[in-house]
Design a protein around this motif. Structure first.
Motif, PDB file in Angstrom:
ATOM      1  N   ARG A 139     -10.422  16.617 -34.540  1.00  0.00           N
ATOM      2  CA  ARG A 139     -10.393  17.740 -33.578  1.00  0.00           C
ATOM      3  C   ARG A 139     -10.557  17.242 -32.148  1.00  0.00           C
ATOM      4  NH1 ARG A 139     -14.981  20.827 -36.784  1.00  0.00           N
ATOM      5  NH2 ARG A 139     -15.377  18.660 -37.276  1.00  0.00           N
ATOM      6  N   VAL A 140     -11.444  16.264 -31.976  1.00  0.00           N
ATOM      7  CA  VAL A 140     -11.648  15.699 -30.629  1.00  0.00           C
ATOM      8  C   VAL A 140     -10.414  14.917 -30.211  1.00  0.00           C
ATOM      9  CG1 VAL A 140     -13.011  14.052 -29.271  1.00  0.00           C
ATOM     10  CG2 VAL A 140     -14.149  15.609 -30.863  1.00  0.00           C
ATOM     11  N   ARG A 141      -9.868  14.150 -31.153  1.00  0.00           N
ATOM     12  CA  ARG A 141      -8.707  13.320 -30.816  1.00  0.00           C
ATOM     13  C   ARG A 141      -7.525  14.189 -30.402  1.00  0.00           C
ATOM     14  NH1 ARG A 141      -9.173   8.020 -32.575  1.00  0.00           N
ATOM     15  NH2 ARG A 141      -6.985   7.738 -33.051  1.00  0.00           N
ATOM     16  N   GLU A 142      -7.369  15.311 -31.088  1.00  0.00           N
ATOM     17  CA  GLU A 142      -6.231  16.172 -30.779  1.00  0.00           C
ATOM     18  C   GLU A 142      -6.446  16.953 -29.476  1.00  0.00           C
ATOM     19  OE1 GLU A 142      -3.945  19.908 -32.748  1.00  0.00           O
ATOM     20  OE2 GLU A 142      -4.930  18.510 -34.115  1.00  0.00           O
ATOM     21  N   ALA A 143      -7.643  17.525 -29.324  1.00  0.00           N
ATOM     22  CA  ALA A 143      -7.872  18.419 -28.188  1.00  0.00           C
ATOM     23  C   ALA A 143      -8.182  17.668 -26.893  1.00  0.00           C
ATOM     24  CB  ALA A 143      -9.012  19.386 -28.512  1.00  0.00           C
ATOM     25  N   TYR A 144      -8.888  16.515 -26.993  1.00  0.00           N
ATOM     26  CA  TYR A 144      -9.371  15.893 -25.755  1.00  0.00           C
ATOM     27  C   TYR A 144      -8.838  14.487 -25.508  1.00  0.00           C
ATOM     28  CZ  TYR A 144     -12.476  19.816 -26.198  1.00  0.00           C
ATOM     29  OH  TYR A 144     -12.952  21.074 -26.346  1.00  0.00           O
ATOM     30  N   LEU A 145      -8.273  13.883 -26.540  1.00  0.00           N
ATOM     31  CA  LEU A 145      -7.771  12.519 -26.337  1.00  0.00           C
ATOM     32  C   LEU A 145      -6.254  12.466 -26.460  1.00  0.00           C
ATOM     33  CD1 LEU A 145     -10.557  10.638 -28.334  1.00  0.00           C
ATOM     34  CD2 LEU A 145     -10.297  10.747 -25.868  1.00  0.00           C
ATOM     35  N   SER A 146      -5.643  13.629 -26.697  1.00  0.00           N
ATOM     36  CA  SER A 146      -4.182  13.742 -26.812  1.00  0.00           C
ATOM     37  C   SER A 146      -3.616  12.729 -27.804  1.00  0.00           C
ATOM     38  CB  SER A 146      -3.505  13.543 -25.437  1.00  0.00           C
ATOM     39  OG  SER A 146      -4.123  14.350 -24.491  1.00  0.00           O
ATOM     40  N   GLY A 184     -34.580   4.188 -18.936  1.00  0.00           N
ATOM     41  CA  GLY A 184     -35.504   5.145 -19.526  1.00  0.00           C
ATOM     42  C   GLY A 184     -35.212   6.600 -19.197  1.00  0.00           C
ATOM     43  N   VAL A 185     -34.174   6.848 -18.392  1.00  0.00           N
ATOM     44  CA  VAL A 185     -33.841   8.223 -18.025  1.00  0.00           C
ATOM     45  C   VAL A 185     -32.910   8.801 -19.092  1.00  0.00           C
ATOM     46  CG1 VAL A 185     -32.750   9.643 -16.237  1.00  0.00           C
ATOM     47  CG2 VAL A 185     -33.993   7.568 -15.594  1.00  0.00           C
ATOM     48  N   GLY A 186     -33.093  10.069 -19.431  1.00  0.00           N
ATOM     49  CA  GLY A 186     -32.130  10.740 -20.305  1.00  0.00           C
ATOM     50  C   GLY A 186     -31.027  11.317 -19.431  1.00  0.00           C
ATOM     51  N   VAL A 187     -29.779  10.977 -19.728  1.00  0.00           N
ATOM     52  CA  VAL A 187     -28.667  11.431 -18.885  1.00  0.00           C
ATOM     53  C   VAL A 187     -27.785  12.388 -19.679  1.00  0.00           C
ATOM     54  CG1 VAL A 187     -26.661  10.730 -17.517  1.00  0.00           C
ATOM     55  CG2 VAL A 187     -28.670   9.232 -17.630  1.00  0.00           C
ATOM     56  N   LEU A 188     -27.540  13.572 -19.099  1.00  0.00           N
ATOM     57  CA  LEU A 188     -26.601  14.526 -19.699  1.00  0.00           C
ATOM     58  C   LEU A 188     -25.385  14.596 -18.783  1.00  0.00           C
ATOM     59  CD1 LEU A 188     -25.939  16.608 -21.895  1.00  0.00           C
ATOM     60  CD2 LEU A 188     -27.123  18.333 -20.528  1.00  0.00           C
ATOM     61  N   LEU A 189     -24.238  14.169 -19.320  1.00  0.00           N
ATOM     62  CA  LEU A 189     -23.058  13.913 -18.503  1.00  0.00           C
ATOM     63  C   LEU A 189     -21.900  14.822 -18.894  1.00  0.00           C
ATOM     64  CD1 LEU A 189     -21.343  12.054 -16.617  1.00  0.00           C
ATOM     65  CD2 LEU A 189     -21.036  10.549 -18.578  1.00  0.00           C
ATOM     66  N   VAL A 190     -21.425  15.613 -17.928  1.00  0.00           N
ATOM     67  CA  VAL A 190     -20.198  16.405 -18.115  1.00  0.00           C
ATOM     68  C   VAL A 190     -19.047  15.589 -17.555  1.00  0.00           C
ATOM     69  CG1 VAL A 190     -18.938  18.451 -17.328  1.00  0.00           C
ATOM     70  CG2 VAL A 190     -21.340  18.637 -17.985  1.00  0.00           C
ATOM     71  N   GLU A 191     -18.023  15.386 -18.364  1.00  0.00           N
ATOM     72  CA  GLU A 191     -16.900  14.554 -17.918  1.00  0.00           C
ATOM     73  C   GLU A 191     -15.575  15.007 -18.536  1.00  0.00           C
ATOM     74  OE1 GLU A 191     -16.824  11.897 -14.994  1.00  0.00           O
ATOM     75  OE2 GLU A 191     -15.240  12.188 -16.459  1.00  0.00           O
ATOM     76  N   GLN A 192     -14.529  14.963 -17.714  1.00  0.00           N
ATOM     77  CA  GLN A 192     -13.183  15.247 -18.213  1.00  0.00           C
ATOM     78  C   GLN A 192     -12.574  13.992 -18.837  1.00  0.00           C
ATOM     79  OE1 GLN A 192     -11.757  18.120 -18.220  1.00  0.00           O
ATOM     80  NE2 GLN A 192     -12.895  19.325 -16.725  1.00  0.00           N
ATOM     81  N   ASN A 193     -13.073  12.836 -18.387  1.00  0.00           N
ATOM     82  CA  ASN A 193     -12.543  11.567 -18.872  1.00  0.00           C
ATOM     83  C   ASN A 193     -13.192  11.256 -20.225  1.00  0.00           C
ATOM     84  OD1 ASN A 193     -11.723   8.960 -19.273  1.00  0.00           O
ATOM     85  ND2 ASN A 193     -11.870   8.431 -17.103  1.00  0.00           N
ATOM     86  N   VAL A 194     -12.653  11.885 -21.275  1.00  0.00           N
ATOM     87  CA  VAL A 194     -13.328  11.898 -22.574  1.00  0.00           C
ATOM     88  C   VAL A 194     -13.353  10.510 -23.224  1.00  0.00           C
ATOM     89  CG1 VAL A 194     -13.231  12.867 -24.903  1.00  0.00           C
ATOM     90  CG2 VAL A 194     -12.885  14.336 -22.917  1.00  0.00           C
ATOM     91  N   ALA A 195     -12.236   9.785 -23.135  1.00  0.00           N
ATOM     92  CA  ALA A 195     -12.172   8.474 -23.799  1.00  0.00           C
ATOM     93  C   ALA A 195     -13.239   7.544 -23.222  1.00  0.00           C
ATOM     94  CB  ALA A 195     -10.782   7.880 -23.622  1.00  0.00           C
ATOM     95  N   LEU A 196     -13.282   7.468 -21.905  1.00  0.00           N
ATOM     96  CA  LEU A 196     -14.244   6.595 -21.235  1.00  0.00           C
ATOM     97  C   LEU A 196     -15.680   7.053 -21.522  1.00  0.00           C
ATOM     98  CD1 LEU A 196     -14.577   4.266 -19.270  1.00  0.00           C
ATOM     99  CD2 LEU A 196     -14.243   5.849 -17.372  1.00  0.00           C
ATOM    100  N   THR A 197     -15.890   8.369 -21.488  1.00  0.00           N
ATOM    101  CA  THR A 197     -17.235   8.905 -21.697  1.00  0.00           C
ATOM    102  C   THR A 197     -17.751   8.583 -23.097  1.00  0.00           C
ATOM    103  OG1 THR A 197     -16.747  10.670 -20.158  1.00  0.00           O
ATOM    104  CG2 THR A 197     -18.604  11.017 -21.610  1.00  0.00           C
ATOM    105  N   LEU A 198     -16.894   8.765 -24.105  1.00  0.00           N
ATOM    106  CA  LEU A 198     -17.345   8.487 -25.479  1.00  0.00           C
ATOM    107  C   LEU A 198     -17.557   6.990 -25.693  1.00  0.00           C
ATOM    108  CD1 LEU A 198     -15.334  11.096 -27.580  1.00  0.00           C
ATOM    109  CD2 LEU A 198     -17.752  11.136 -26.920  1.00  0.00           C
TER     110      LEU A 198
END
Ligand code: ATP
Length: 234
Positions: free
Chosen positions: A226-233, A184-198
């Protein structure tokens, strides 16, 4: 609606970092905040929890404007923050660190807090009398999250929890955050590990130079060129 950020502008000295950021997190939702180094992700979390004073715009928790309230007041109202770098007390035990997170709680709820944290992270239960400084990196991250959970937050802000962790431990920590959102908690997550996070998030925002340039369901972001190119290489 749990957390709402409206037209937020903030910076340091004369240097503006955030330019009109709008964002929402509701209960049960794990929301990813993505962006390159220096995009302003940490500044946004700090502005939400009151560690940075916004220049303009609003932060609302369950409809209540948090403007002008101290970080401690915001914490008491249900805003939990797990800062980058964990900031544990290394010479205190696991349980003593957790107790610090319960400082604002009614006495009866402390036990409930331990049960919740130890249920989520059984490894911490086994090590409750161990000094925090002797925990592994992954265990320290679990403790930092656990300490924030001791305050029974409605919204949890988490800054780069997988930093320095092995892929397996990073996944374990993100899945634990998913379980927190499931409670029930809303979580706002900053992460460099984009693939895992998404993979674990419901929705996401992409911040570039202090502006939200993309937002949507995590599955759609993972497919966005844009996400695939910039953050998922890719
Ligand atoms: P990273 O992924 O590298 O942590 P970020 O997206 O979290 O980056 P911020 O840490 O919010 O970005 O930083 C945004 C900008 O603000 C950067 O240019 C940074 O140098 C600057 N900045 C951050 N903290 C301060 C500070 N205390 N004083 C002055 N400038 C700062």
């Amino acid at each position: 609606m749990r957390l709402r950020v409206e037209a937020l502008e903030a910076g340091y000295g004369k240097a503006q970092v955030l330019f009109g950021v709008d964002l929402e997190v509701v209960e049960n939702e794990l929301v990813a905040l993505l962006g390159a180094n220096g995009a302003g992700k940490t500044t946004l979390l700090r502005a939400i929890s009151g560690l940075v004073r916004p220049w303009s715009g609003r932060v609302l928790l369950e409809g209540q404007d948090l403007g002008g309230l101290s970080p401690a007041k915001r914490a008491r109202m249900g805003l939990g923050h797990v800062p980058e770098g964990r900031q544990l007390f290394p010479l205190m035990t696991v349980e003593e660190n957790l107790r610090l997170g319960a400082a604002f709680l009614a006495p009866g709820r402390e036990r409930e807090g331990y049960e919740r944290v130890y249920g989520l992270f059984p490894r911490l239960a086994e090590r409750r009398r161990q000094l925090a400084g002797t925990l592994s990196g992954g265990e320290q991250q679990m403790l930092a999250i656990g300490r924030a959970l001791m305050g029974f937050p409605k919204i949890l802000l988490v800054d780069e929890p997988s930093l320095g962790l092995s892929p397996r431990l990073a996944e374990e920590v993100l899945l634990a955050l998913k379980a927190v959102a499931g409670e029930g908690v809303g979580v706002l997550l900053v992460e460099q590990n984009v693939a895992l996070t998404l993979d674990v998030a419901e929705r996401g925002y992409v911040l570039e130079h202090g502006k939200v340039v993309l937002e949507g369901p995590a599955s759609a972001l993972a497919q966005d060129p844009r996400v695939r190119e910039a953050y998922l290489s890719l």
